[in-house]
Design a protein around this motif. Structure first.
Motif, PDB file in Angstrom:
ATOM      1  N   GLU A   1      -6.369   3.296   4.163  1.00  0.00           N
ATOM      2  CA  GLU A   1      -6.362   3.899   2.836  1.00  0.00           C
ATOM      3  C   GLU A   1      -5.358   5.031   2.706  1.00  0.00           C
ATOM      4  O   GLU A   1      -4.918   5.337   1.595  1.00  0.00           O
ATOM      5  CB  GLU A   1      -7.758   4.438   2.494  1.00  0.00           C
ATOM      6  CG  GLU A   1      -8.845   3.382   2.458  1.00  0.00           C
ATOM      7  CD  GLU A   1      -8.726   2.456   1.264  1.00  0.00           C
ATOM      8  OE1 GLU A   1      -7.826   2.663   0.421  1.00  0.00           O
ATOM      9  OE2 GLU A   1      -9.524   1.508   1.182  1.00  0.00           O
TER      10      GLU A   1
ATOM     11  N   ARG B   1      -7.860   6.368  -8.113  1.00  0.00           N
ATOM     12  CA  ARG B   1      -7.246   5.611  -7.038  1.00  0.00           C
ATOM     13  C   ARG B   1      -7.194   4.117  -7.348  1.00  0.00           C
ATOM     14  O   ARG B   1      -6.192   3.442  -7.079  1.00  0.00           O
ATOM     15  CB  ARG B   1      -8.007   5.834  -5.724  1.00  0.00           C
ATOM     16  CG  ARG B   1      -7.834   7.225  -5.149  1.00  0.00           C
ATOM     17  CD  ARG B   1      -8.491   7.371  -3.803  1.00  0.00           C
ATOM     18  NE  ARG B   1      -7.913   6.460  -2.839  1.00  0.00           N
ATOM     19  CZ  ARG B   1      -8.540   5.403  -2.339  1.00  0.00           C
ATOM     20  NH1 ARG B   1      -9.777   5.118  -2.711  1.00  0.00           N
ATOM     21  NH2 ARG B   1      -7.950   4.623  -1.465  1.00  0.00           N
ATOM     22  N   TYR B   2      -8.269   3.582  -7.945  1.00  0.00           N
ATOM     23  CA  TYR B   2      -8.286   2.151  -8.211  1.00  0.00           C
ATOM     24  C   TYR B   2      -7.400   1.784  -9.392  1.00  0.00           C
ATOM     25  O   TYR B   2      -6.882   0.660  -9.457  1.00  0.00           O
ATOM     26  CB  TYR B   2      -9.723   1.668  -8.397  1.00  0.00           C
ATOM     27  CG  TYR B   2     -10.375   1.382  -7.067  1.00  0.00           C
ATOM     28  CD1 TYR B   2     -10.260   0.134  -6.459  1.00  0.00           C
ATOM     29  CD2 TYR B   2     -11.041   2.386  -6.370  1.00  0.00           C
ATOM     30  CE1 TYR B   2     -10.818  -0.119  -5.218  1.00  0.00           C
ATOM     31  CE2 TYR B   2     -11.599   2.145  -5.127  1.00  0.00           C
ATOM     32  CZ  TYR B   2     -11.485   0.888  -4.554  1.00  0.00           C
ATOM     33  OH  TYR B   2     -12.020   0.652  -3.306  1.00  0.00           O
TER      34      TYR B   2
ATOM     35  N   THR C   1      -0.367  -1.145  -9.272  1.00  0.00           N
ATOM     36  CA  THR C   1       0.616  -1.556  -8.271  1.00  0.00           C
ATOM     37  C   THR C   1       0.562  -3.068  -8.054  1.00  0.00           C
ATOM     38  O   THR C   1       1.601  -3.737  -7.957  1.00  0.00           O
ATOM     39  CB  THR C   1       0.363  -0.825  -6.943  1.00  0.00           C
ATOM     40  OG1 THR C   1       0.520   0.576  -7.151  1.00  0.00           O
ATOM     41  CG2 THR C   1       1.325  -1.281  -5.869  1.00  0.00           C
TER      42      THR C   1
ATOM     43  N   SER D   1       0.804  -1.228   0.000  1.00  0.00           N
ATOM     44  CA  SER D   1       0.000   0.000   0.000  1.00  0.00           C
ATOM     45  C   SER D   1       0.831   1.271   0.000  1.00  0.00           C
ATOM     46  O   SER D   1       0.308   2.348  -0.241  1.00  0.00           O
ATOM     47  CB  SER D   1      -0.938   0.007   1.215  1.00  0.00           C
ATOM     48  OG  SER D   1      -0.207   0.227   2.409  1.00  0.00           O
TER      49      SER D   1
ATOM     50  N   ILE E   1      -4.454   3.132  -9.885  1.00  0.00           N
ATOM     51  CA  ILE E   1      -3.132   3.026  -9.268  1.00  0.00           C
ATOM     52  C   ILE E   1      -3.027   1.758  -8.438  1.00  0.00           C
ATOM     53  O   ILE E   1      -2.005   1.055  -8.455  1.00  0.00           O
ATOM     54  CB  ILE E   1      -2.824   4.287  -8.437  1.00  0.00           C
ATOM     55  CG1 ILE E   1      -2.634   5.490  -9.366  1.00  0.00           C
ATOM     56  CG2 ILE E   1      -1.574   4.081  -7.572  1.00  0.00           C
ATOM     57  CD1 ILE E   1      -2.401   6.811  -8.655  1.00  0.00           C
ATOM     58  N   LYS E   2      -4.089   1.422  -7.689  1.00  0.00           N
ATOM     59  CA  LYS E   2      -4.067   0.184  -6.904  1.00  0.00           C
ATOM     60  C   LYS E   2      -3.900  -1.039  -7.801  1.00  0.00           C
ATOM     61  O   LYS E   2      -3.100  -1.938  -7.517  1.00  0.00           O
ATOM     62  CB  LYS E   2      -5.360   0.052  -6.099  1.00  0.00           C
ATOM     63  CG  LYS E   2      -5.368   0.778  -4.773  1.00  0.00           C
ATOM     64  CD  LYS E   2      -6.593   0.375  -3.953  1.00  0.00           C
ATOM     65  CE  LYS E   2      -6.504   0.908  -2.541  1.00  0.00           C
ATOM     66  NZ  LYS E   2      -7.641   0.466  -1.706  1.00  0.00           N
TER      67      LYS E   2
ATOM     68  N   THR F   1       0.569   3.363  -3.270  1.00  0.00           N
ATOM     69  CA  THR F   1      -0.754   3.719  -3.766  1.00  0.00           C
ATOM     70  C   THR F   1      -1.124   5.129  -3.338  1.00  0.00           C
ATOM     71  O   THR F   1      -0.497   5.713  -2.453  1.00  0.00           O
ATOM     72  CB  THR F   1      -1.836   2.739  -3.269  1.00  0.00           C
ATOM     73  OG1 THR F   1      -1.867   2.761  -1.842  1.00  0.00           O
ATOM     74  CG2 THR F   1      -1.541   1.327  -3.741  1.00  0.00           C
TER      75      THR F   1
END
Length: 299
Positions: free
Chosen positions: A86, A237-238, A244, A39, A240-241, A42
């Motif tokens: 988060e 955001r998702y 990653t 994490s 990038i998640k 992210t």
């Protein structure tokens, strides 16, 4: 409860998640193979989350990078503030890594007022056997059939263990038509992990004008406890998640990772990482693969 499920092949690895949402709780049952998530690479939320999360690791390993010498092997459970899990502009989060063959986890998001567990978070939780059994039954589902019943059974067992408010298990959900319609419009994109589509595509799927859609999306997280911060912010955001996660799969090229995560090019992915203060995807990959190599050498 409103339910959905998603599956994605990521090189030799895979990702599957079942989701269930109500006014007061959001549950995700996750299963991964062949992938490591870190994490610290992210993007955090722009607005600080005010809720809490119960994180039940059924299979795999969790490493809190604030305490890298201590890896927690399943079964283990923690309670986090959502902002710790988060991260965000005013909450740096508690960086973590998790992996497993497979990794199986259940995440339960709820309001702080519905948590009956005391102590400073993150905090390890001792769970009775019925809770672990209910969590495993939820994780073992292959489709959304029976998902709502499995989620409610897990909530009942958590309430019986005096960890959450009994009302979460007893709450009767009669969602307004507009909320259910918006869920059904968003659901196909979420189930496909389709992060490239624009608001125009969602507008067409929902049968709403862009102006009307904007109002509905603004109200959506007020009617359901969902990790949703607006279409563009959530999509960013998702992406990038997902990128990653995919960067830990050595068989995928950087260009394939960019395409998988919905970026138009490797340059667009590089720019997205840079804008969030994250190392370049190539350096993130180096760090993730180095970690995987160390794990392979460990007994």
């Amino acid at each position: 409860m409103l339910v959905a499920t998603t599956r994605k092949e990521i090189g030799r690895g895979s990702y599957r998640a079942h989701y269930a949402a109500s006014r007061s709780v959001f549950i995700a049952a996750i299963r991964r193979t062949g992938l490591l998530f870190d994490s610290s690479f992210t993007a955090g939320e722009r607005k600080r989350s005010r809720g809490v999360m119960l994180y039940l690791l059924l299979q795999g390993t969790l490493e809190l990078t604030i305490d890298p010498e201590h890896a927690f092997v399943a079964p283990v459970a923690f309670c986090f503030d959502e902002a710790q899990f988060e991260g965000g502009a005013d909450a740096p989060g508690v960086p973590f890594r998790n992996w497993g063959e497979p990794l199986e986890a259940v995440e339960i998001r709820l309001a702080l007022t519905d948590l009956q567990l005391k102590g400073e978070r993150p905090i390890a939780i001792e769970l009775p056997a019925p809770v672990w059994s209910a969590a495993h039954r939820l994780a073992e589902l292959s489709t959304t059939e029976g998902l709502e019943a499995a989620c409610r059974a897990l909530l009942r067992d958590l309430a019986d263990a005096n960890l959450i408010s009994p009302r979460l298990a007893q709450e009767a959900d009669e969602h307004e038509g507009r909320v259910a319609r918006m869920w059904e419009a968003i659901r196909p994109f979420a189930e496909r992990l389709d992060l490239l589509n624009s608001l125009d595509a969602l507008s067409l799927a929902a049968g709403l004008s862009l102006r009307h859609l904007a109002r509905e999306l603004s109200d959506f997280p007020k009617s359901l406890r969902v990790p949703f911060m607006g279409w563009r912010e959530t999509t960013k955001r998702y992406r990038i998640k997902l990128a990653t996660l995919a960067l830990s799969e050595a068989e995928l090229s950087i260009a394939q990772v960019a395409e998988l995560a919905g970026y138009g090019s490797t340059e667009a992915m590089n720019r997205a990482f840079r804008d969030e203060g994250i190392d370049a995807p190539s350096r993130v990959r180096e760090a993730l693969l180095a970690r995987l190599r160390r794990l392979e050498r460990e007994p």
